[in-house]
Design a protein around this motif. Structure first.
Motif, PDB file in Angstrom:
ATOM      1  N   ALA A  46       2.579 145.838  15.835  1.00  0.00           N
ATOM      2  CA  ALA A  46       2.398 146.536  14.551  1.00  0.00           C
ATOM      3  C   ALA A  46       2.286 145.507  13.436  1.00  0.00           C
ATOM      4  O   ALA A  46       3.147 145.395  12.564  1.00  0.00           O
ATOM      5  CB  ALA A  46       3.564 147.490  14.296  1.00  0.00           C
TER       6      ALA A  46
ATOM      7  N   ALA B 219      -6.784 144.980  14.091  1.00  0.00           N
ATOM      8  CA  ALA B 219      -6.650 146.434  14.131  1.00  0.00           C
ATOM      9  C   ALA B 219      -5.241 146.857  13.711  1.00  0.00           C
ATOM     10  O   ALA B 219      -4.265 146.167  13.978  1.00  0.00           O
ATOM     11  CB  ALA B 219      -6.948 146.952  15.534  1.00  0.00           C
ATOM     12  N   GLU B 220      -5.171 148.013  13.062  1.00  0.00           N
ATOM     13  CA  GLU B 220      -3.883 148.578  12.644  1.00  0.00           C
ATOM     14  C   GLU B 220      -3.320 149.481  13.740  1.00  0.00           C
ATOM     15  O   GLU B 220      -3.978 150.437  14.166  1.00  0.00           O
ATOM     16  CB  GLU B 220      -4.061 149.377  11.345  1.00  0.00           C
ATOM     17  CG  GLU B 220      -2.783 150.051  10.879  1.00  0.00           C
ATOM     18  CD  GLU B 220      -2.967 150.895   9.626  1.00  0.00           C
ATOM     19  OE1 GLU B 220      -2.127 151.774   9.384  1.00  0.00           O
ATOM     20  OE2 GLU B 220      -3.965 150.676   8.886  1.00  0.00           O
ATOM     21  N   HIS B 221      -2.099 149.172  14.181  1.00  0.00           N
ATOM     22  CA  HIS B 221      -1.407 150.001  15.171  1.00  0.00           C
ATOM     23  C   HIS B 221       0.056 150.120  14.781  1.00  0.00           C
ATOM     24  O   HIS B 221       0.597 149.259  14.079  1.00  0.00           O
ATOM     25  CB  HIS B 221      -1.518 149.391  16.572  1.00  0.00           C
ATOM     26  CG  HIS B 221      -2.875 149.526  17.184  1.00  0.00           C
ATOM     27  ND1 HIS B 221      -3.285 150.642  17.875  1.00  0.00           N
ATOM     28  CD2 HIS B 221      -3.938 148.694  17.197  1.00  0.00           C
ATOM     29  CE1 HIS B 221      -4.536 150.485  18.283  1.00  0.00           C
ATOM     30  NE2 HIS B 221      -4.955 149.308  17.884  1.00  0.00           N
ATOM     31  N   HIS B 222       0.706 151.178  15.278  1.00  0.00           N
ATOM     32  CA  HIS B 222       2.103 151.424  14.949  1.00  0.00           C
ATOM     33  C   HIS B 222       2.860 151.947  16.174  1.00  0.00           C
ATOM     34  O   HIS B 222       2.325 152.763  16.930  1.00  0.00           O
ATOM     35  CB  HIS B 222       2.224 152.448  13.820  1.00  0.00           C
ATOM     36  CG  HIS B 222       1.464 152.078  12.583  1.00  0.00           C
ATOM     37  ND1 HIS B 222       1.977 151.238  11.613  1.00  0.00           N
ATOM     38  CD2 HIS B 222       0.209 152.407  12.163  1.00  0.00           C
ATOM     39  CE1 HIS B 222       1.090 151.080  10.649  1.00  0.00           C
ATOM     40  NE2 HIS B 222       0.003 151.774  10.960  1.00  0.00           N
ATOM     41  N   ARG B 223       4.104 151.466  16.340  1.00  0.00           N
ATOM     42  CA  ARG B 223       5.025 151.967  17.364  1.00  0.00           C
ATOM     43  C   ARG B 223       4.379 152.004  18.747  1.00  0.00           C
ATOM     44  O   ARG B 223       4.502 152.975  19.486  1.00  0.00           O
ATOM     45  CB  ARG B 223       5.519 153.369  16.995  1.00  0.00           C
ATOM     46  CG  ARG B 223       6.390 153.470  15.755  1.00  0.00           C
ATOM     47  CD  ARG B 223       7.803 152.966  15.987  1.00  0.00           C
ATOM     48  NE  ARG B 223       8.534 153.822  16.907  1.00  0.00           N
ATOM     49  CZ  ARG B 223       9.175 154.941  16.554  1.00  0.00           C
ATOM     50  NH1 ARG B 223       9.161 155.342  15.287  1.00  0.00           N
ATOM     51  NH2 ARG B 223       9.826 155.634  17.446  1.00  0.00           N
ATOM     52  N   SER B 224       3.719 150.928  19.132  1.00  0.00           N
ATOM     53  CA  SER B 224       3.096 150.829  20.449  1.00  0.00           C
ATOM     54  C   SER B 224       3.871 149.826  21.296  1.00  0.00           C
ATOM     55  O   SER B 224       4.259 148.766  20.796  1.00  0.00           O
ATOM     56  CB  SER B 224       1.637 150.365  20.324  1.00  0.00           C
ATOM     57  OG  SER B 224       1.137 149.958  21.581  1.00  0.00           O
TER      58      SER B 224
ATOM     59  N   GLY C 128      -3.531 155.408  14.179  1.00  0.00           N
ATOM     60  CA  GLY C 128      -3.090 154.117  14.700  1.00  0.00           C
ATOM     61  C   GLY C 128      -1.868 154.216  15.574  1.00  0.00           C
ATOM     62  O   GLY C 128      -1.193 153.205  15.830  1.00  0.00           O
ATOM     63  N   THR C 129      -1.563 155.411  16.057  1.00  0.00           N
ATOM     64  CA  THR C 129      -0.394 155.602  16.907  1.00  0.00           C
ATOM     65  C   THR C 129      -0.579 156.856  17.748  1.00  0.00           C
ATOM     66  O   THR C 129      -1.269 157.799  17.333  1.00  0.00           O
ATOM     67  CB  THR C 129       0.893 155.717  16.065  1.00  0.00           C
ATOM     68  OG1 THR C 129       2.021 155.887  16.931  1.00  0.00           O
ATOM     69  CG2 THR C 129       0.823 156.911  15.112  1.00  0.00           C
TER      70      THR C 129
ATOM     71  N   ILE D 190       0.826 146.991  21.795  1.00  0.00           N
ATOM     72  CA  ILE D 190       0.063 146.406  20.692  1.00  0.00           C
ATOM     73  C   ILE D 190       0.999 146.202  19.508  1.00  0.00           C
ATOM     74  O   ILE D 190       1.731 147.109  19.117  1.00  0.00           O
ATOM     75  CB  ILE D 190      -1.112 147.319  20.279  1.00  0.00           C
ATOM     76  CG1 ILE D 190      -2.086 147.485  21.448  1.00  0.00           C
ATOM     77  CG2 ILE D 190      -1.841 146.754  19.076  1.00  0.00           C
ATOM     78  CD1 ILE D 190      -3.219 148.442  21.173  1.00  0.00           C
TER      79      ILE D 190
ATOM     80  N   VAL E  94      -6.376 142.830  18.792  1.00  0.00           N
ATOM     81  CA  VAL E  94      -5.364 143.882  18.714  1.00  0.00           C
ATOM     82  C   VAL E  94      -3.962 143.336  18.963  1.00  0.00           C
ATOM     83  O   VAL E  94      -2.992 144.091  18.940  1.00  0.00           O
ATOM     84  CB  VAL E  94      -5.665 145.044  19.690  1.00  0.00           C
ATOM     85  CG1 VAL E  94      -6.925 145.768  19.274  1.00  0.00           C
ATOM     86  CG2 VAL E  94      -5.766 144.557  21.122  1.00  0.00           C
TER      87      VAL E  94
ATOM     88  N   GLU F 224       1.064 155.179  25.460  1.00  0.00           N
ATOM     89  CA  GLU F 224       0.807 153.799  25.820  1.00  0.00           C
ATOM     90  C   GLU F 224       1.955 153.232  26.647  1.00  0.00           C
ATOM     91  O   GLU F 224       3.120 153.585  26.447  1.00  0.00           O
ATOM     92  CB  GLU F 224       0.612 152.958  24.560  1.00  0.00           C
ATOM     93  CG  GLU F 224      -0.666 153.279  23.816  1.00  0.00           C
ATOM     94  CD  GLU F 224      -0.788 152.464  22.551  1.00  0.00           C
ATOM     95  OE1 GLU F 224      -1.505 151.453  22.559  1.00  0.00           O
ATOM     96  OE2 GLU F 224      -0.145 152.848  21.556  1.00  0.00           O
TER      97      GLU F 224
END
Length: 323
Positions: free
Chosen positions: A55, A45-50, A113-114, A53, A11, A245
């Motif tokens: 992006a 893994a796909e994540h956004h604006r964390s 993902g967010t 984690i 991640v 988060e």
């Protein structure tokens, strides 16, 4: 000894007071270690604006790590279908499969993902959250486009599931399923059961195949494993309180964090269903999970602060494999 194939989920945690480029270097170092250790696959893994984690698009990381490694399968765990046009996903992953023949996986998931509502809306271009029907249609369309636009080599498609709905869809489409035990462990047995009940053979999978992803922190002592696990527990505590988060803290900063009694109880219940501790403790936990689920493969997510400690955890787990 563990006889099942071992894989990893990355991640790309962005450690507090570090940069996104440092997280990318750490992800590459981890991948090289897993390749050297002979692990089966590594998913991104796909994540956004964390704040914790990165992006980093799974297709981009898969391309880079695929070029840097030789035996490791690479892919997504997952690409989130509501955020992308099915044709674009198919084009990206058939290209990857052509560049790295026999080594590319396309794991598809549903979540946004967010935890950031405005970001989720932006990803959907203002549309409402996807319905079950829309998700089913997008996954089916992606599979059709893989065949239509593929260059001879195709990626291996998987469906990620943490609920009965996702499990049933994976079974009906005849896909192997990746069970997110590290996210919703209380759902795992129902997910596996629903998947096997719904499974229909397809061009992608002749028989049910179950991968179970487990949060795994392995260290030389139980005390060290507790110390390494604590930063992620701080992040989880923020989510439990619906604070969103939090930045991924160092072990020193995490050691000073005070958990509420409710947080302590929830984190202890979660940790008891994962695999943390010495090699002996981790081996026992992984055996329990594998036997309960009938898993064909185990995947580890190891969110610890220092890349050296992350690699050490994977090395210790590697020592548990049957020769």
């Amino acid at each position: 000894m563990i006889e099942l194939p071992l894989s990893a989920l990355e991640v790309a945690m962005v450690e507090a007071r570090t940069t996104a480029s440092a997280a990318l270097r750490n992800a590459e170092e981890t991948a090289l270690a897993l390749d050297r250790l002979g692990w089966h696959r590594l998913w991104f893994a796909e994540h956004h604006r964390s704040p914790s984690i990165g992006a980093f698009p799974p297709a981009v990381l898969s391309a880079h790590i695929g070029s840097a490694t030789t035996g490791l399968r690479v892919g997504s765990g997952g690409v989130l279908a509501p955020n992308h046009a099915p044709l674009m996903v198919a084009e990206q992953f058939t290209t990857l499969a052509a560049l790295h023949p026999g080594r590319v996986d396309l794991g598809i998931g549903r979540g946004p993902g967010t935890f950031h509502a405005e970001t989720a809306r932006a990803l959907r271009r203002g549309a409402d959250p996807t319905t079950d029907e829309e998700y089913h249609r997008d996954v089916a369309a992606t599979l059709d486009f893989l065949v239509e636009v593929g260059f001879g080599e195709l990626p291996e498609p998987w469906l990620l599931a943490s609920s009965a709905t996702g499990a049933t869809l994976a079974g009906e489409l005849g896909l192997p399923v990746a069970v997110a035990h590290h996210i919703r462990p209380d759902n795992t047995l129902e997910v596996v059961g629903r998947y096997r009940d719904a499974f229909r053979p397809s061009r992608w999978c002749a028989e049910p195949r179950v991968l179970v992803c487990v949060e795994t922190v392995c260290a030389d002592t139980e005390e060290r494993a507790v110390e390494l696990s604590r930063p992620m527990e701080v992040v989880k505590a923020g989510l439990l309180k619906r604070q969103g988060e939090l930045p991924f803290p160092s072990p020193a900063a995490a050691a000073e964090h005070v958990f509420s009694p409710e947080d302590e109880a929830a984190l202890a219940a979660y940790g008891a269903q994962q695999a943390k501790g010495t090699p002996e403790s981790v081996e026992a936990a992984l055996h329990r999970i594998a036997e309960a689920t009938g898993a064909d493969e185990l995947m580890m997510i190891t969110p610890v602060y220092e890349v050296a400690d992350r690699v050490r955890s994977f090395e210790l787990v590697s020592g548990l494999r049957k020769a």
